[in-house]
Write an enzyme that holds these catalytic residues in place. Sequence first.
Site, PDB file in Angstrom:
ATOM      1  N   ALA A   1       7.116  -3.355   6.480  1.00 51.53           N
ATOM      2  CA  ALA A   1       7.853  -2.585   7.489  1.00 51.53           C
ATOM      3  C   ALA A   1       6.866  -2.379   8.624  1.00 51.53           C
ATOM      4  O   ALA A   1       5.828  -1.750   8.436  1.00 51.53           O
ATOM      5  CB  ALA A   1       8.309  -1.247   6.932  1.00 51.53           C
TER       6      ALA A   1
ATOM      7  N   TYR B   1      18.619  -2.633   3.643  1.00 55.43           N
ATOM      8  CA  TYR B   1      19.326  -1.354   3.557  1.00 55.43           C
ATOM      9  C   TYR B   1      20.689  -1.499   4.226  1.00 55.43           C
ATOM     10  O   TYR B   1      20.821  -2.224   5.219  1.00 55.43           O
ATOM     11  CB  TYR B   1      18.517  -0.228   4.238  1.00 55.43           C
TER      12      TYR B   1
ATOM     13  N   SER C   1       0.782  -1.244   0.000  1.00 58.61           N
ATOM     14  CA  SER C   1       0.000   0.000   0.000  1.00 58.61           C
ATOM     15  C   SER C   1       0.807   1.284   0.000  1.00 58.61           C
ATOM     16  O   SER C   1       0.243   2.366  -0.066  1.00 58.61           O
ATOM     17  CB  SER C   1      -0.907   0.007   1.233  1.00 58.61           C
TER      18      SER C   1
ATOM     19  N   TYR D   1      21.732   2.344  12.179  1.00 55.43           N
ATOM     20  CA  TYR D   1      21.026   1.405  11.297  1.00 55.43           C
ATOM     21  C   TYR D   1      21.755   0.064  11.159  1.00 55.43           C
ATOM     22  O   TYR D   1      21.377  -0.928  11.778  1.00 55.43           O
ATOM     23  CB  TYR D   1      20.770   2.037   9.911  1.00 55.43           C
TER      24      TYR D   1
ATOM     25  N   ASP E   1      -3.293  -8.767   8.609  1.00 54.30           N
ATOM     26  CA  ASP E   1      -1.968  -8.878   9.210  1.00 54.30           C
ATOM     27  C   ASP E   1      -1.174  -9.949   8.463  1.00 54.30           C
ATOM     28  O   ASP E   1      -1.447 -11.144   8.607  1.00 54.30           O
ATOM     29  CB  ASP E   1      -2.125  -9.242  10.695  1.00 54.30           C
ATOM     30  N   ALA E   2      -0.213  -9.491   7.668  1.00 53.01           N
ATOM     31  CA  ALA E   2       0.556 -10.440   6.840  1.00 53.01           C
ATOM     32  C   ALA E   2       1.354 -11.428   7.678  1.00 53.01           C
ATOM     33  O   ALA E   2       1.808 -12.451   7.164  1.00 53.01           O
ATOM     34  CB  ALA E   2       1.489  -9.671   5.915  1.00 53.01           C
TER      35      ALA E   2
ATOM     36  N   LYS F   1      18.097  -7.007   9.425  1.00 48.24           N
ATOM     37  CA  LYS F   1      18.397  -7.110   7.986  1.00 48.24           C
ATOM     38  C   LYS F   1      19.428  -8.208   7.726  1.00 48.24           C
ATOM     39  O   LYS F   1      19.342  -8.912   6.721  1.00 48.24           O
ATOM     40  CB  LYS F   1      18.884  -5.758   7.440  1.00 48.24           C
TER      41      LYS F   1
ATOM     42  N   LEU G   1      15.035   6.417   1.337  1.00 44.58           N
ATOM     43  CA  LEU G   1      14.000   7.300   0.804  1.00 44.58           C
ATOM     44  C   LEU G   1      13.000   7.654   1.899  1.00 44.58           C
ATOM     45  O   LEU G   1      12.845   6.907   2.865  1.00 44.58           O
ATOM     46  CB  LEU G   1      13.242   6.563  -0.304  1.00 44.58           C
TER      47      LEU G   1
HETATM   48  P1  NAD Z   1       6.237   1.659   4.113  1.00 42.25           P
HETATM   49  O1  NAD Z   1       5.920   2.040   5.499  1.00 42.25           O
HETATM   50  O2  NAD Z   1       6.090   2.683   3.047  1.00 42.25           O
HETATM   51  O3  NAD Z   1       5.377   0.366   3.679  1.00 42.25           O
HETATM   52  C1  NAD Z   1       5.221  -0.720   4.553  1.00 42.25           C
HETATM   53  C2  NAD Z   1       4.121  -1.616   4.035  1.00 42.25           C
HETATM   54  O4  NAD Z   1       3.988  -2.714   4.968  1.00 42.25           O
HETATM   55  C3  NAD Z   1       2.744  -0.938   3.972  1.00 42.25           C
HETATM   56  O5  NAD Z   1       2.069  -1.408   2.826  1.00 42.25           O
HETATM   57  C4  NAD Z   1       2.029  -1.473   5.223  1.00 42.25           C
HETATM   58  O6  NAD Z   1       0.613  -1.510   5.135  1.00 42.25           O
HETATM   59  C5  NAD Z   1       2.611  -2.876   5.263  1.00 42.25           C
HETATM   60  N1  NAD Z   1       2.482  -3.523   6.571  1.00 42.25           N
HETATM   61  C6  NAD Z   1       3.035  -3.163   7.762  1.00 42.25           C
HETATM   62  N2  NAD Z   1       2.681  -4.052   8.712  1.00 42.25           N
HETATM   63  C7  NAD Z   1       1.914  -4.993   8.119  1.00 42.25           C
HETATM   64  C8  NAD Z   1       1.257  -6.152   8.566  1.00 42.25           C
HETATM   65  N3  NAD Z   1       1.327  -6.574   9.830  1.00 42.25           N
HETATM   66  N4  NAD Z   1       0.519  -6.860   7.659  1.00 42.25           N
HETATM   67  C9  NAD Z   1       0.413  -6.460   6.359  1.00 42.25           C
HETATM   68  N5  NAD Z   1       1.034  -5.374   5.885  1.00 42.25           N
HETATM   69  C10 NAD Z   1       1.771  -4.641   6.762  1.00 42.25           C
HETATM   70  O7  NAD Z   1       7.749   1.084   4.164  1.00 42.25           O
HETATM   71  P2  NAD Z   1       8.950   1.020   3.121  1.00 42.25           P
HETATM   72  O8  NAD Z   1       9.933   2.065   3.497  1.00 42.25           O
HETATM   73  O9  NAD Z   1       8.457   0.923   1.733  1.00 42.25           O
HETATM   74  O10 NAD Z   1       9.611  -0.360   3.573  1.00 42.25           O
HETATM   75  C11 NAD Z   1       9.418  -1.574   2.888  1.00 42.25           C
HETATM   76  C12 NAD Z   1      10.701  -2.390   2.990  1.00 42.25           C
HETATM   77  O11 NAD Z   1      11.759  -1.684   2.326  1.00 42.25           O
HETATM   78  C13 NAD Z   1      11.174  -2.611   4.427  1.00 42.25           C
HETATM   79  O12 NAD Z   1      11.701  -3.906   4.557  1.00 42.25           O
HETATM   80  C14 NAD Z   1      12.297  -1.584   4.574  1.00 42.25           C
HETATM   81  O13 NAD Z   1      13.237  -1.944   5.555  1.00 42.25           O
HETATM   82  C15 NAD Z   1      12.892  -1.642   3.181  1.00 42.25           C
HETATM   83  N6  NAD Z   1      13.727  -0.492   2.815  1.00 42.25           N
HETATM   84  C16 NAD Z   1      13.281   0.781   3.026  1.00 42.25           C
HETATM   85  C17 NAD Z   1      14.115   1.848   2.722  1.00 42.25           C
HETATM   86  C18 NAD Z   1      13.681   3.282   2.953  1.00 42.25           C
HETATM   87  O14 NAD Z   1      14.531   4.163   3.016  1.00 42.25           O
HETATM   88  N7  NAD Z   1      12.397   3.565   3.037  1.00 42.25           N
HETATM   89  C19 NAD Z   1      15.389   1.611   2.150  1.00 42.25           C
HETATM   90  C20 NAD Z   1      15.774   0.290   1.890  1.00 42.25           C
HETATM   91  C21 NAD Z   1      14.944  -0.759   2.249  1.00 42.25           C
END
Ligand code: NAD
Length: 385
Positions: A141, A226, A50, A236, A111-112, A245, A274
């Site tokens: 996340a 990350y 989402s 981190y 809840d995934a 991670k 990001l």
């Molecule tokens: P985000 O918060 O934008 O998205 C998280 C998603 O997880 C959402 O769709 C949320 O609804 C879903 N979610 C959370 N808990 C849930 C649950 N219990 N059941 C179902 N869905 C659930 O986060 P993001 O930044 O896009 O992070 C996604 C992945 O990318 C993570 O593993 C994060 O560590 C990794 N990541 C993020 C970054 C960054 O800078 N944002 C960089 C590298 C890697």
Amino acid sequence: MKKSLRIVSGVCNSVNPAGCFSNVRNWIEAEKKLPTIEGGPRSVLILGCSGGYGLGARIAVAFGAGSRTMGVSFERAPTVRKKASPGWYNNQVFDMAVAEAGLFSETLLGDAFSNETRKAVIKHVKKSGMGAFDLVIYSLASPMRIDPFTGETYHSTIKPTGEKLTGTTLDVATGRMTEVSFEPATDQEIASTVKVMGGEDWKLWIEALKGADMLAHNAKTIALSYIGPDATHAIYRSGTLGKAKEHLEATAAEINAIIAAEGGSAYVSVNRALVTRASVVIPIMSAYLCALNKVLKAKGLNENCHEQMSRLMRDRLYGADAVVATDEKGRIRMDDWEMRDDVQKETSDILRCLTPDNIEELTDWAGCSDELFGLFGFSPADRGL
Ligand code: NAD
């Protein structure tokens, strides 16, 4: 800024559905302008669909490859008194745009981490006839996880390990800089964070899908990680999140052993830092992120979540010239532009000179702040800027 609009700890006190709609439409239009992803996946499961990277990936495969997608996310639907969470609106507009384009999508809220959601996904895939998944994207996340077998609740913490950490953090919403310090995490806090954000749940998904015959021959699965530079390691990569991670990355090998016989492969993609709902709550990272964005934008290397995931699909996983190039630890490096020597040198030069008085001049704080409010659907004009 309009006084009523506030973001505290990454949560906004309001949401603008129309703004969420246009954010998703913009990413879709950007994907449509790119050439088709040749040999792309037919049927894709996105866990965490989402927002952020999961939404970017879903848009890339649906509109770049015509993939049928099933998405799972944990979002709040609207009630008579309260608007929904931003991701709920993002899901709505994605499903609408998919229907308009004559494609297929199905979106489940749940809840995934629970076995019930795994069962629901399998049931819906069978019923919809969308076919076994040939790509599973793990992009969750979350601050907490309930163990699906014991019922015990685990919380993730964002802390250093080993030593106390003192540093400067920047509130991306307000531009205020403050000194922060953190005691090192306890062994229990580290273990809980690994339980929430490590690879255990990713493996449970793959086992469940394989057991239900819902993984296609040659299926790929990918989870996101990350690393970042030395300047952020204490909070981190060598902190609690980094331990999770490391576990996630090690789990890729375990999953490979489960699916390799069917031609399947598991990868970890290391993505760039990001502004997302998950990342803005990480202290100290925020100042780095605002400095990094300034440098990447000046060099024409800035990418959003959709652009990162579209490049991953096109240049690394699928496409006529795609090469699944990995580093020495088997990880795909989508943080290649972030980690370039020239980018890192200029970013650390900025961080060295940063004071509360020169944030606007030296960093892209204004752009990051726009992105943060944008996650809740608010444009600079909505904020009276
Ligand atoms: P985000 O918060 O934008 O998205 C998280 C998603 O997880 C959402 O769709 C949320 O609804 C879903 N979610 C959370 N808990 C849930 C649950 N219990 N059941 C179902 N869905 C659930 O986060 P993001 O930044 O896009 O992070 C996604 C992945 O990318 C993570 O593993 C994060 O560590 C990794 N990541 C993020 C970054 C960054 O800078 N944002 C960089 C590298 C890697």
